[in-house]
Design a protein around this motif. Structure first.
Motif, PDB file in Angstrom:
ATOM      1  N   ARG A   7       0.839  -1.203   0.000  1.00 60.07           N
ATOM      2  CA  ARG A   7       0.000   0.000   0.000  1.00 60.07           C
ATOM      3  C   ARG A   7       0.873   1.251   0.000  1.00 60.07           C
ATOM      4  N   THR A   8       1.484   1.486  -1.172  1.00 63.58           N
ATOM      5  CA  THR A   8       2.311   2.679  -1.375  1.00 63.58           C
ATOM      6  C   THR A   8       1.822   3.416  -2.616  1.00 63.58           C
ATOM      7  N   LEU A   9       1.740   4.736  -2.505  1.00 58.82           N
ATOM      8  CA  LEU A   9       1.582   5.568  -3.699  1.00 58.82           C
ATOM      9  C   LEU A   9       2.937   6.228  -3.939  1.00 58.82           C
ATOM     10  N   LEU A  10       3.561   5.848  -5.059  1.00 63.76           N
ATOM     11  CA  LEU A  10       4.865   6.383  -5.429  1.00 63.76           C
ATOM     12  C   LEU A  10       4.630   7.513  -6.426  1.00 63.76           C
ATOM     13  N   VAL A  11       4.860   8.718  -5.973  1.00 62.66           N
ATOM     14  CA  VAL A  11       4.579   9.897  -6.799  1.00 62.66           C
ATOM     15  C   VAL A  11       5.878  10.365  -7.451  1.00 62.66           C
ATOM     16  N   LEU A  12       5.912  10.352  -8.776  1.00 65.10           N
ATOM     17  CA  LEU A  12       7.080  10.849  -9.500  1.00 65.10           C
ATOM     18  C   LEU A  12       6.953  12.358  -9.646  1.00 65.10           C
ATOM     19  N   CYS A  13       8.074  13.045  -9.583  1.00 64.98           N
ATOM     20  CA  CYS A  13       8.073  14.511  -9.630  1.00 64.98           C
ATOM     21  C   CYS A  13       9.307  14.974 -10.382  1.00 64.98           C
ATOM     22  N   GLY A  14       9.106  15.659 -11.510  1.00 62.97           N
ATOM     23  CA  GLY A  14      10.278  16.146 -12.229  1.00 62.97           C
ATOM     24  C   GLY A  14       9.892  16.795 -13.542  1.00 62.97           C
ATOM     25  N   HIS A  84       3.928  21.351  -9.292  1.00 61.58           N
ATOM     26  CA  HIS A  84       3.185  22.351  -8.517  1.00 61.58           C
ATOM     27  C   HIS A  84       2.805  21.752  -7.163  1.00 61.58           C
ATOM     28  N   ALA A  85       2.919  22.561  -6.127  1.00 61.01           N
ATOM     29  CA  ALA A  85       2.570  22.108  -4.775  1.00 61.01           C
ATOM     30  C   ALA A  85       1.153  21.549  -4.743  1.00 61.01           C
ATOM     31  N   GLU A  86       0.261  22.184  -5.483  1.00 56.39           N
ATOM     32  CA  GLU A  86      -1.139  21.771  -5.511  1.00 56.39           C
ATOM     33  C   GLU A  86      -1.299  20.371  -6.120  1.00 56.39           C
ATOM     34  N   ALA A  87      -0.535  20.073  -7.145  1.00 55.29           N
ATOM     35  CA  ALA A  87      -0.583  18.740  -7.767  1.00 55.29           C
ATOM     36  C   ALA A  87      -0.083  17.682  -6.785  1.00 55.29           C
ATOM     37  N   ARG A  88       0.989  17.994  -6.085  1.00 54.69           N
ATOM     38  CA  ARG A  88       1.513  17.027  -5.101  1.00 54.69           C
ATOM     39  C   ARG A  88       0.536  16.851  -3.948  1.00 54.69           C
ATOM     40  N   ARG A  89      -0.079  17.959  -3.526  1.00 52.64           N
ATOM     41  CA  ARG A  89      -1.003  17.887  -2.391  1.00 52.64           C
ATOM     42  C   ARG A  89      -2.183  16.963  -2.694  1.00 52.64           C
ATOM     43  N   LYS A  90      -2.704  17.053  -3.925  1.00 60.47           N
ATOM     44  CA  LYS A  90      -3.826  16.210  -4.325  1.00 60.47           C
ATOM     45  C   LYS A  90      -3.456  14.722  -4.201  1.00 60.47           C
ATOM     46  N   LEU A  91      -2.264  14.375  -4.684  1.00 63.08           N
ATOM     47  CA  LEU A  91      -1.822  12.971  -4.645  1.00 63.08           C
ATOM     48  C   LEU A  91      -1.530  12.550  -3.201  1.00 63.08           C
ATOM     49  N   TRP A  92      -0.928  13.457  -2.456  1.00 64.73           N
ATOM     50  CA  TRP A  92      -0.647  13.207  -1.033  1.00 64.73           C
ATOM     51  C   TRP A  92      -1.948  12.873  -0.307  1.00 64.73           C
ATOM     52  N   GLU A  93      -2.979  13.660  -0.593  1.00 64.27           N
ATOM     53  CA  GLU A  93      -4.258  13.474   0.103  1.00 64.27           C
ATOM     54  C   GLU A  93      -4.954  12.179  -0.291  1.00 64.27           C
ATOM     55  N   LEU A  94      -4.827  11.802  -1.549  1.00 69.99           N
ATOM     56  CA  LEU A  94      -5.391  10.506  -1.965  1.00 69.99           C
ATOM     57  C   LEU A  94      -4.731   9.382  -1.176  1.00 69.99           C
ATOM     58  N   ALA A  95      -3.412   9.422  -1.098  1.00 72.33           N
ATOM     59  CA  ALA A  95      -2.680   8.385  -0.360  1.00 72.33           C
ATOM     60  C   ALA A  95      -3.073   8.397   1.110  1.00 72.33           C
TER      61      ALA A  95
END
Ligand code: CTP
Ligand code: MG
Length: 168
Positions: A7-14, A84-95
């Motif tokens: 149960r990991t969400l691996l978020v790529l950022c770059g 964008h911080a907002e894009a990361r926040r959305k994924l963070w919140e889903l996880a």
């Protein structure tokens, strides 16, 4: 080495051209459906992976698929720029919502390398976009420590080797 629970969400950022999709294809080739790509979502709804007019719908689809995967307990890689911080926040919140480990992989790749890789590929993003992405990357690198990710892996361009193990 990344040893990750199921149960990991691996978020790529770059930035564009930093190698996110290449990384995803390389490490998740056994089960390619683990990788959810915003470009692929974009193409699915408009047949054009570069069409910026459909961002809203693209990310609706992107987040919807990720949500359904997390609901089903699937290990998931989110392949988008997430600059964008907002894009990361959305994924963070889903996880967070699904009690997933929140992991971020940052592709800390230089402008020169992104430009060179972009130049050599079929679908080109162009130098203006990549220069903008590099500025967003610098900003992201400053913001990320305060974002409360469970793990952050910063990959440098001369060191993209990883061993990724997912718990059974
Ligand atoms: N590439 C490379 N060496 C790497 C990583 C990528 O030569 N270590 C090349 C890929 O073969 C590709 C280009 O660089 O032609 C861009 O890589 P890609 O993984 O597509 O970059 P992304 O970060 O996914 O770019 P985008 O955000 O535009 O999808
Ligand atoms: Mg990509």
């Amino acid at each position: 080495s990344m040893k990750l629970p199921r149960r990991t969400l691996l978020v790529l950022c770059g930035p564009a051209g930093s190698g996110k999709s290449t990384f995803a294809a390389r490490y998740f080739s056994a089960i390619p459906t683990m990788v959810v790509s915003s470009d692929y979502c974009r193409a699915m709804i408009c047949d054009d992976p570069t069409n910026q007019q459909v961002n809203r719908d693209t990310f609706d689809v992107f987040h919807y698929i990720i949500r359904k995967r997390l609901f089903n307990g699937r290990f998931t890689v989110a392949d988008s720029t997430a600059l964008h911080a907002e894009a990361r926040r959305k994924l963070w919140e889903l996880a967070f919502h699904f009690g997933y480990l929140k992991c971020l992989v940052v592709f800390n790749v230089s402008l020169a390398t992104c430009l060179e890789r972009d130049r050599l590929r079929e679908r080109q993003v162009g130098s203006q976009v990549i220069e903008y992405h590099i500025r967003l990357l610098q900003k992201a690198l400053q913001e990320i420590p305060a974002e409360q990710w469970d793990r952050v892996y910063v990959l440098n361009e001369d060191d993209m080797e990883a061993t990724i193990e997912i718990d059974p």
